[in-house]
Design a protein around this motif. Structure first.
Motif, PDB file in Angstrom:
ATOM      1  N   THR A  55     -31.601  -2.637  15.712  1.00  0.00           N
ATOM      2  CA  THR A  55     -33.001  -3.057  15.781  1.00  0.00           C
ATOM      3  C   THR A  55     -33.106  -4.171  16.812  1.00  0.00           C
ATOM      4  OG1 THR A  55     -33.390  -2.493  13.447  1.00  0.00           O
ATOM      5  CG2 THR A  55     -34.958  -4.005  14.500  1.00  0.00           C
ATOM      6  N   ALA A  56     -33.752  -3.868  17.936  1.00  0.00           N
ATOM      7  CA  ALA A  56     -33.830  -4.827  19.034  1.00  0.00           C
ATOM      8  C   ALA A  56     -34.986  -4.454  19.950  1.00  0.00           C
ATOM      9  CB  ALA A  56     -32.525  -4.855  19.835  1.00  0.00           C
ATOM     10  N   ASP A  57     -35.544  -5.472  20.617  1.00  0.00           N
ATOM     11  CA  ASP A  57     -36.633  -5.289  21.564  1.00  0.00           C
ATOM     12  C   ASP A  57     -36.045  -5.294  22.975  1.00  0.00           C
ATOM     13  OD1 ASP A  57     -38.889  -5.415  23.191  1.00  0.00           O
ATOM     14  OD2 ASP A  57     -39.976  -6.742  21.830  1.00  0.00           O
ATOM     15  N   LEU A  58     -36.233  -4.207  23.700  1.00  0.00           N
ATOM     16  CA  LEU A  58     -35.653  -4.083  25.031  1.00  0.00           C
ATOM     17  C   LEU A  58     -36.225  -5.092  26.022  1.00  0.00           C
ATOM     18  CD1 LEU A  58     -35.607  -0.194  25.317  1.00  0.00           C
ATOM     19  CD2 LEU A  58     -33.623  -1.688  25.022  1.00  0.00           C
ATOM     20  N   LEU A  59     -37.341  -5.701  25.687  1.00  0.00           N
ATOM     21  CA  LEU A  59     -37.925  -6.706  26.567  1.00  0.00           C
ATOM     22  C   LEU A  59     -37.188  -8.041  26.495  1.00  0.00           C
ATOM     23  CD1 LEU A  59     -41.695  -5.961  25.964  1.00  0.00           C
ATOM     24  CD2 LEU A  59     -40.500  -5.772  28.156  1.00  0.00           C
ATOM     25  N   SER A  60     -36.367  -8.222  25.452  1.00  0.00           N
ATOM     26  CA  SER A  60     -35.723  -9.527  25.294  1.00  0.00           C
ATOM     27  C   SER A  60     -34.253  -9.461  24.900  1.00  0.00           C
ATOM     28  CB  SER A  60     -36.482 -10.355  24.240  1.00  0.00           C
ATOM     29  OG  SER A  60     -36.545  -9.657  23.006  1.00  0.00           O
ATOM     30  N   CYS A  61     -33.779  -8.343  24.375  1.00  0.00           N
ATOM     31  CA  CYS A  61     -32.406  -8.290  23.860  1.00  0.00           C
ATOM     32  C   CYS A  61     -31.391  -8.165  25.001  1.00  0.00           C
ATOM     33  CB  CYS A  61     -32.241  -7.126  22.884  1.00  0.00           C
ATOM     34  SG  CYS A  61     -32.189  -5.485  23.654  1.00  0.00           S
ATOM     35  N   ALA A  62     -30.133  -8.427  24.693  1.00  0.00           N
ATOM     36  CA  ALA A  62     -29.037  -8.199  25.637  1.00  0.00           C
ATOM     37  C   ALA A  62     -28.711  -6.703  25.636  1.00  0.00           C
ATOM     38  CB  ALA A  62     -27.820  -9.018  25.239  1.00  0.00           C
ATOM     39  N   LEU A  99     -41.948  -2.676  32.214  1.00  0.00           N
ATOM     40  CA  LEU A  99     -41.028  -3.816  32.290  1.00  0.00           C
ATOM     41  C   LEU A  99     -39.751  -3.569  31.487  1.00  0.00           C
ATOM     42  CD1 LEU A  99     -43.527  -6.824  32.078  1.00  0.00           C
ATOM     43  CD2 LEU A  99     -42.644  -5.626  34.097  1.00  0.00           C
ATOM     44  N   ALA A 100     -39.872  -2.926  30.331  1.00  0.00           N
ATOM     45  CA  ALA A 100     -38.665  -2.610  29.551  1.00  0.00           C
ATOM     46  C   ALA A 100     -37.786  -1.625  30.309  1.00  0.00           C
ATOM     47  CB  ALA A 100     -39.050  -2.050  28.188  1.00  0.00           C
ATOM     48  N   ALA A 101     -38.402  -0.650  30.983  1.00  0.00           N
ATOM     49  CA  ALA A 101     -37.625   0.300  31.775  1.00  0.00           C
ATOM     50  C   ALA A 101     -36.876  -0.419  32.897  1.00  0.00           C
ATOM     51  CB  ALA A 101     -38.544   1.378  32.349  1.00  0.00           C
ATOM     52  N   HIS A 102     -37.507  -1.420  33.487  1.00  0.00           N
ATOM     53  CA  HIS A 102     -36.852  -2.187  34.542  1.00  0.00           C
ATOM     54  C   HIS A 102     -35.598  -2.883  34.021  1.00  0.00           C
ATOM     55  CE1 HIS A 102     -36.323  -5.879  37.055  1.00  0.00           C
ATOM     56  NE2 HIS A 102     -36.398  -4.971  38.007  1.00  0.00           N
ATOM     57  N   GLU A 106     -31.726  -2.115  35.285  1.00  0.00           N
ATOM     58  CA  GLU A 106     -30.857  -3.178  35.776  1.00  0.00           C
ATOM     59  C   GLU A 106     -29.533  -3.179  35.010  1.00  0.00           C
ATOM     60  OE1 GLU A 106     -31.081  -5.887  38.108  1.00  0.00           O
ATOM     61  OE2 GLU A 106     -32.539  -4.528  39.035  1.00  0.00           O
ATOM     62  N   ALA A 107     -29.615  -3.018  33.685  1.00  0.00           N
ATOM     63  CA  ALA A 107     -28.400  -3.007  32.874  1.00  0.00           C
ATOM     64  C   ALA A 107     -27.541  -1.789  33.187  1.00  0.00           C
ATOM     65  CB  ALA A 107     -28.773  -3.029  31.391  1.00  0.00           C
ATOM     66  N   CYS A 108     -28.168  -0.618  33.356  1.00  0.00           N
ATOM     67  CA  CYS A 108     -27.415   0.597  33.688  1.00  0.00           C
ATOM     68  C   CYS A 108     -26.677   0.442  35.011  1.00  0.00           C
ATOM     69  CB  CYS A 108     -28.359   1.794  33.760  1.00  0.00           C
ATOM     70  SG  CYS A 108     -28.962   2.366  32.165  1.00  0.00           S
ATOM     71  N   THR A 109     -27.324  -0.205  35.972  1.00  0.00           N
ATOM     72  CA  THR A 109     -26.696  -0.418  37.277  1.00  0.00           C
ATOM     73  C   THR A 109     -25.499  -1.357  37.161  1.00  0.00           C
ATOM     74  OG1 THR A 109     -28.829  -0.052  38.380  1.00  0.00           O
ATOM     75  CG2 THR A 109     -27.111  -1.179  39.638  1.00  0.00           C
ATOM     76  N   LEU A 150     -46.506   7.058  34.868  1.00  0.00           N
ATOM     77  CA  LEU A 150     -46.180   7.390  36.254  1.00  0.00           C
ATOM     78  C   LEU A 150     -45.416   6.241  36.912  1.00  0.00           C
ATOM     79  CD1 LEU A 150     -46.380   9.300  38.659  1.00  0.00           C
ATOM     80  CD2 LEU A 150     -48.607   8.265  39.195  1.00  0.00           C
ATOM     81  N   ALA A 151     -45.853   5.014  36.639  1.00  0.00           N
ATOM     82  CA  ALA A 151     -45.147   3.863  37.199  1.00  0.00           C
ATOM     83  C   ALA A 151     -43.715   3.795  36.685  1.00  0.00           C
ATOM     84  CB  ALA A 151     -45.895   2.574  36.850  1.00  0.00           C
ATOM     85  N   GLU A 152     -43.532   4.105  35.404  1.00  0.00           N
ATOM     86  CA  GLU A 152     -42.196   4.073  34.819  1.00  0.00           C
ATOM     87  C   GLU A 152     -41.271   5.090  35.486  1.00  0.00           C
ATOM     88  OE1 GLU A 152     -40.230   4.241  30.358  1.00  0.00           O
ATOM     89  OE2 GLU A 152     -42.008   5.461  30.780  1.00  0.00           O
ATOM     90  N   GLU A 153     -41.744   6.329  35.612  1.00  0.00           N
ATOM     91  CA  GLU A 153     -40.856   7.348  36.194  1.00  0.00           C
ATOM     92  C   GLU A 153     -40.593   7.058  37.663  1.00  0.00           C
ATOM     93  OE1 GLU A 153     -42.879  11.220  37.947  1.00  0.00           O
ATOM     94  OE2 GLU A 153     -42.923  11.281  35.764  1.00  0.00           O
ATOM     95  N   GLN A 154     -41.593   6.568  38.387  1.00  0.00           N
ATOM     96  CA  GLN A 154     -41.381   6.271  39.793  1.00  0.00           C
ATOM     97  C   GLN A 154     -40.439   5.078  39.978  1.00  0.00           C
ATOM     98  OE1 GLN A 154     -42.562   8.147  42.542  1.00  0.00           O
ATOM     99  NE2 GLN A 154     -42.833   9.514  40.786  1.00  0.00           N
ATOM    100  N   LEU A 155     -40.521   4.099  39.083  1.00  0.00           N
ATOM    101  CA  LEU A 155     -39.588   2.986  39.117  1.00  0.00           C
ATOM    102  C   LEU A 155     -38.160   3.484  38.917  1.00  0.00           C
ATOM    103  CD1 LEU A 155     -39.019  -0.119  39.077  1.00  0.00           C
ATOM    104  CD2 LEU A 155     -39.382  -0.010  36.605  1.00  0.00           C
ATOM    105  N   CYS A 156     -37.976   4.358  37.938  1.00  0.00           N
ATOM    106  CA  CYS A 156     -36.641   4.897  37.669  1.00  0.00           C
ATOM    107  C   CYS A 156     -36.116   5.699  38.862  1.00  0.00           C
ATOM    108  CB  CYS A 156     -36.679   5.782  36.428  1.00  0.00           C
ATOM    109  SG  CYS A 156     -37.004   4.900  34.874  1.00  0.00           S
TER     110      CYS A 156
END
Length: 316
Positions: A55-62, A99-102, A106-109, A150-156
């Motif tokens: 249980t974690a929020d991707l906007l703030s968790c590690a 923002l969560a996708a971003h 970053e973590a995946c990279t 659309l912004a999310e998929e284009q960011l990815c």
């Protein structure tokens, strides 16, 4: 790793992966100990060997520690729904869907995760004139929600174009339905009305057409997107056939043997008249095609609902 694992598609996906022998880390900000929907969706998963829930929020968790040794991440977390995206909640949509996708990318990279499968939506196409949407069509999102998807998929996909970044598949889901679907979705509301005898609020005249995709088919396409070596970019997940909302109502009527009472209301802003997928790329790249037709899918969905709600009759 499956983000949004306490959601409709995420919980089905995580369960299918675990049943197939894959170790899954599921991440969702909804706590099954306090959130009834999360508890219901995760009930088949919790306690299964091979599944770990966080249980974690991707906007703030590690995020990095969650991705160690991950072969792929299925990024399904986000806020859905067209109607609530108009107005003051848009900031929440932007944060959760972009923002969560971003942060995930970053973590995946950093960790070196080779593949990201991101949940996009047929809503990115916008009004289509009734024809089948192909991945090369120019997107025309007609709601704030669709804009964020659309912004999310284009960011990815922008990240995927950088050297050293994971490959990305953006799955444009077309109206996924089935057991554990969100209660605000049309098929859930129609089947519940049929089971309980309560009236169904129908927005518009009911002639809106959708490319309905059963949850098991959507999950199969999602898993295939992680395994297919050539998979990249946007891919439609839909069968290429449409049905109107009135046709769904007629099937629901036939399953219970009585007519649903309709409460008519105005069409909602951002709802397009027709969605229909061109399934060619999914068939070619993923080797995928849907197996469950609308009647059998609605029957399975209704049977699941019938075990949860009071009924005035049993589904056929």
């Amino acid at each position: 790793m499956v983000t949004g694992s306490a959601g409709f598609i995420g919980s089905h996906l995580a369960h299918a992966l675990v049943q197939g022998g894959t170790t899954v880390v599921g991440v969702d900000r909804r706590d099954p100990a306090t959130d009834p929907t999360a508890a219901t969706n995760l009930a088949p998963l919790l306690g299964l060997p091979g599944y770990v829930h966080v249980t974690a929020d991707l906007l703030s968790c590690a995020i990095d520690p969650l991705l160690i040794d991950a072969d792929a991440i299925f990024h399904l977390a986000g806020i859905p729904g067209v109607r609530p995206s108009w107005g003051p909640q848009f900031g929440d949509y932007l944060a959760s869907n972009v923002l969560a996708a971003h942060r995930v990318l970053e973590a995946c990279t950093r960790i070196g995760v080779p593949r990201v499968i991101v949940a996009s939506s047929s809503s990115v196409y916008g009004p289509t004139g009734g024809g089948a949407s192909i991945e090369t069509d120019r997107p025309q999102p007609a709601s704030p929600y669709a804009v964020t998807k659309l912004a999310e998929e284009q960011l990815c996909l922008a990240y995927a174009a950088r050297p050293g970044s994971p490959s990305v598949v953006a799955l444009r889901y077309f109206t996924v339905y089935g057991p554990r679907q969100r209660s605000d979705m049309f098929t859930h509301r129609a089947l519940q009305a049929a089971l309980t005898g309560q009236p169904l609020r129908l927005y518009g005249d009911g002639h809106q057409r959708r490319d309905f995709t059963f949850i098991d088919d959507a999950v199969a396409a999602t898993i295939a997107a992680a395994a297919a070596p050539a998979a990249h970019g946007p891919i439609n997940v839909g069968g290429g056939a449409t049905a109107s909302l009135l046709e769904v109502i007629n099937i629901a009527n036939s399953l219970v043997g009585r007519d649903i009472q309709l409460d008519h209301d105005h069409a909602r802003s951002g709802d397009v008249l027709t969605t229909r997928a061109d399934p060619g790329r999914a068939r070619e790249v993923l080797g995928w095609q849907p197996r469950v037709d609308l009647h059998n899918g609605l029957r399975a969905h209704m049977q699941a609902l019938a075990s949860q709600v009071p009924t005035y009759g049993r589904a056929a």
